[in-house]
Design a protein around this motif. Structure first.
Motif, PDB file in Angstrom:
ATOM      1  N   ASP A   1       0.828  -1.210   0.000  1.00  0.00           N
ATOM      2  CA  ASP A   1       0.000   0.000   0.000  1.00  0.00           C
ATOM      3  C   ASP A   1       0.863   1.261   0.000  1.00  0.00           C
TER       4      ASP A   1
ATOM      5  N   SER B   1       1.680   1.903  -3.513  1.00  0.00           N
ATOM      6  CA  SER B   1       0.492   2.332  -4.265  1.00  0.00           C
ATOM      7  C   SER B   1       0.253   3.829  -4.087  1.00  0.00           C
TER       8      SER B   1
ATOM      9  N   HIS C   1      -4.806  -5.104  -2.841  1.00  0.00           N
ATOM     10  CA  HIS C   1      -3.490  -4.547  -2.504  1.00  0.00           C
ATOM     11  C   HIS C   1      -2.498  -4.844  -3.624  1.00  0.00           C
TER      12      HIS C   1
END
Length: 832
Positions: A163, A166, A209
């Motif tokens: 994450d 991301s 994810h």
């Protein structure tokens, strides 16, 4: 392939890896996607997923083709079956063949190869490596090159670490992203809990994810090495989608085992599209899926894609030599000692021998195979006979043949007899009966046999009585589910509704003591929604507006139960295989289809088909493509005023029905393949829908004629009754009507029309009461009118209002379903 083309390609890649402007490298790193193939090369010789090694140990499967099992049961589902029957520790044991740290503890010497050292150096240069491997060979190579371990912050393993990337993609520079987890951190910390290797893990909300991090990294150039791309749940899903304007290119290195093969370059979206096989992935061999996924991804990238077929080691050698020619010292920043260590590792063709020398004489030929064998032997010796029989039975159930369903049932019964040899005989007999009942349901789905279904119902009822008296809620819930399925198959929807309603109450009762009962709850919610939906007509044709509104409310209540079911599967993952989330998407799509929400239905069935194909559940793929075709055909008929959209949905519907038939091993478009009736109930329903689609969408005339000749065989009521014993006349009229429209011969078409008229005259009262009677009567009437027969009396098929004549209290059942929804929602709020 000319040397100039190859040199140009290497120069192009070199410039991306080590650009003249050093700063641009960290701004635009390359993503190296690597899979199990990179660890197969010497001196590693690491095993791939040990599924086949495990299966070969199971004596009950020795007569079954290994290819058949591999093609039907993908590795992630196989290991889920093991863990379901053996528990996490023993079910995980075979995967230790991939655990290089554990192998070393067992005295096995495993060394990184040239590819691992190359990737380790790429990490040092700030590039990104995305690996689906669990082993620590890239980390070992990094340590050997740099004299220190890759820092933990640069080795991303857990979802929360993904994450971070991301949200801030630039933090990925110089990172090893082990997207499916790892046995260990670079510093040796145990991270086995990060490993994603079960179907339930791939088919849960957690997969987002992985999808998110792949999506943000797509803006960089990718080089694929040693990867099969059968990761349909995350990596493939992103890379095969239509790129956005920020997406860069992809270089795919397709391994060729011939060391002397100089290399072959392929470019061009149209070339890759021509190689891509559009048939359902679930029907393709496991081996072919890899190549097919590759071509689909390369086609998606269009002119930004390059396929280079070459020996992977040779590619690494050539690329390193090319990089070594760079004058920029930043591209060759290894110390003298490390360059000396690295150089022989990539030399070719003696890399095997020289890598062994560099790693102080490790001889991987000694013990890799022996180590793998010892792990599999250890796993097999941990199996009880009951576990072995149950594992074999579950595998057989996914081979998609009636004889294997029966064989699986017999194995389960053998396991029950062993398990209860000295126990309560009533409980043993109840377990045996429910095995037979479930088998009756599975066989009845393929070919409806009333006597078999009725026998299954009696056995399920007997089992239920025993479980209720013993207060065994676990077994009771499962048995009610089987019994409800049998009732629904037999048309006893009231009884099916009753069993599913009680099953949900029992699930809620058991949840506080046994939280995993939530999986049964997800299944029961879907079954209850399906049972109610099955009793209802299609909403759009209804002419009574108040009835239309009331029934729409009931179907919305059904859809809410399915959405709750999907919420549970999202939290827990698909723990049930074919009885899991795919089926809920399918049922939700059917509900939307019945409501006339065709685009929503289309979306649900698309998800269902993608997930069923990825999971290799061929029965679910068949259902999904059939229902997807129905929604696309409905959209085509809605869009007649827009010629472009109408043609689009017509073509999509024909394609979906074609894929539906391929799942049943039927190829109507191929005149050379002789058709045989096997699973007649499934085949007839699918062929009818395919034929109807071809006729209404003006499909190929030769295919229409071929399918027509097969369907004509069942225009006779007596013969049709063997397949559809209940309401045979109803299905006969539907079949005759579409044959009438398709028929070129005037007299034959008129015969079909008159036969329809005669049947409806004789069955008029039954037609008015039938759930779909009025609706399908009007459709038959319309199809015959479209044929425009000169000698037919169209007044014999008079117009009727389409109303529903169901007997149950719609308002009462809607309230009951909404109460169930509230209770389950309240419970889920407490555990989220």
């Amino acid at each position: 392939m000319s040397d100039i083309e190859l040199k140009t390609l290497y120069a192009e890649i070199r410039q991306k890896i080590c650009p003249e402007n050093y700063a641009t490298r960290t701004e635009n790193p390359i993503v190296f996607l690597v899979g199990a193939g990179i660890s197969v090369n010497p001196p590693c010789n690491l095993s791939i997923f040990p599924q086949m090694e495990c299966i070969s140990k199971l004596s009950s499967l020795q007569q079954i083709s290994g290819d058949l099992i591999i093609n039907r049961v993908r590795p992630e589902f196989f290991f889920q079956i093991l863990q379901h029957h053996q528990g996490q520790e023993r079910g995980f044991l075979p995967l230790r063949v991939l655990d290089t740290h554990y192998a070393k503890q067992r005295g096995c010497i495993i060394c990184p190869n040239a590819i691992h050292y190359f990737l380790a150096h790429m990490l040092s240069l700030g590039h990104i490596v995305v690996s689906t491997n669990f082993d620590g060979l890239i980390e070992d190579a990094y340590y050997n090159l740099n004299g220190k371990a890759l820092i933990n912050d640069s080795c991303l393993i857990y979802d929360n670490e993904l994450d971070r990337i991301s949200k801030k993609p630039q933090d990925a520079n110089g990172c090893l992203i082990k997207i499916h987890g790892s046995f260990y951190r670079p510093d040796g910390a145990d991270t086995k809990d990060s490993i994603v290797t079960l179907l339930s893990q791939h088919m849960s909300n957690a997969v987002e994810h992985k999808i998110n991090v792949i999506h943000v990294l797509r803006k960089y150039d990718w080089i694929v090495l040693g990867h099969s791309l059968r990761d349909e749940y995350d990596i493939y899903k992103v890379l095969s989608s239509t790129p956005d304007q920020f997406t860069n290119g992809i270089y795919w290195i397709k391994h060729n085992s011939d060391l002397n093969f100089s290399g072959m370059i392929t470019k061009g979206a149209s070339v890759f599209l021509s190689k891509w096989n559009a048939q359902p992935p679930a029907t393709q061999s496991w081996k072919d899926v890899s190549a097919n996924n590759m071509y689909k991804i390369l086609h998606a990238y269009g002119d930004k894609s390059v396929l280079l077929e070459i020996n992977t080691m040779k590619f690494i050698e050539n690329l390193w030599k090319c990089i070594g020619l760079q004058s920029d010292s930043n591209c060759t920043n290894l110390s003298d000692d490390n360059q000396t260590m690295f150089a022989p590792c990539i030399s070719h063709p003696d890399s095997h021998r020289l890598c062994m020398d560099m790693n102080q004489g490790c001889d991987t030929r000694l013990n890799i195979q022996n180590y793998t064998k010892s792990i599999i032997d250890e796993w097999y010796s941990s199996l009880t006979k009951v576990e072995e029989l149950n594992i074999s039975a579950e595998i057989l159930q996914y081979c998609n043949k009636s004889e294997y369903d029966i064989a699986a049932c017999n194995l389960q019964k053998r396991a029950i007899n062993l398990e209860f040899i000295d126990s309560d005989q009533r409980l043993r007999n109840a377990r045996l009966d429910i095995c037979d009942a479930k088998c009756a349901y599975k066989c009845g789905q393929r070919h409806f046999q009333p006597s078999l279904i009725n026998e299954g119902i009696e056995k399920a009822k007997n089992s239920l009585d025993v479980f209720i008296k013993q207060g065994n809620l676990d077994e009771s819930i499962y048995t009610r589910s089987v019994l409800a399925n049998l009732y629904r198959l037999n048309g006893n929807l009231d009884l099916a509704f009753k069993q599913e309603s009680i099953a949900i109450q029992e699930c809620i009762q058991l949840l506080n003591v046994k939280p995993e009962t939530v999986d049964d709850l997800a299944e029961s919610l879907r079954h209850l929604a399906l049972t109610v939906m099955t009793a209802l007509p299609d909403i759009p044709p209804l002419t009574d507006l108040s009835q239309k509104k009331e029934l729409t409310g009931l179907l919305e209540a059904c859809s809410n139960l399915c959405l709750l079911s999907l919420t549970i599967y999202g939290m827990r993952g698909n723990q049930r295989g074919e009885r899991g989330s795919n089926q809920t998407s399918n049922v939700l799509g059917l509900i939307y289809l019945r409501m006339g929400e065709y685009q929503k239905a289309n979306d649900c069935f698309s998800i269902h088909c993608n997930d069923a194909n990825a999971s290799r559940f061929i029965r679910e793929s068949h259902q999904g493509y059939r229902n997807l075709g129905l929604s696309q055909l409905a959209l085509a008929q809605e869009m007649t005023s827009d010629k472009q959209l109408h043609c689009k949905y017509c073509n999509e519907a024909i394609s979906s029905f074609t894929n539906c038939l391929r799942c049943l091993d039927i190829r109507p478009e191929n005149a050379d393949i002789q058709f045989q009736w096997k699973d007649k109930s499934l085949q007839l329903n699918s062929l009818y829908n395919y034929f109807k689609c071809l006729v209404l969408c003006c499909g190929p005339k030769d295919v229409i004629a071929r399918v027509s000749s097969w369907l004509k065989e069942y225009t006779d009521e007596v013969k049709l009754q063997q397949i559809i014993p209940k309401d045979t006349w109803h299905e006969q009229c539907r079949l005759l009507s579409i044959l009438c429209l398709a028929e070129d011969d005037e007299s034959t078409a008129q015969y079909y029309a008159e036969k329809v008229s005669e049947i409806y005259r004789l069955k008029w009262d039954e037609m008015l009461k039938h759930k779909f009677g009025r609706q399908n009567y009007q459709e038959s009437r319309k199809l015959i009118q479209l044929r425009n027969l000169t000698g037919f009396d169209y007044e014999s098929l008079k117009n009727v209002d389409v109303v529903w004549s169901g007997s149950f209290d719609v308002s009462k059942i809607t309230t009951e379903l909404n109460d169930v929804y509230r209770k389950v929602s309240d419970y889920l709020d407490t555990i989220r």
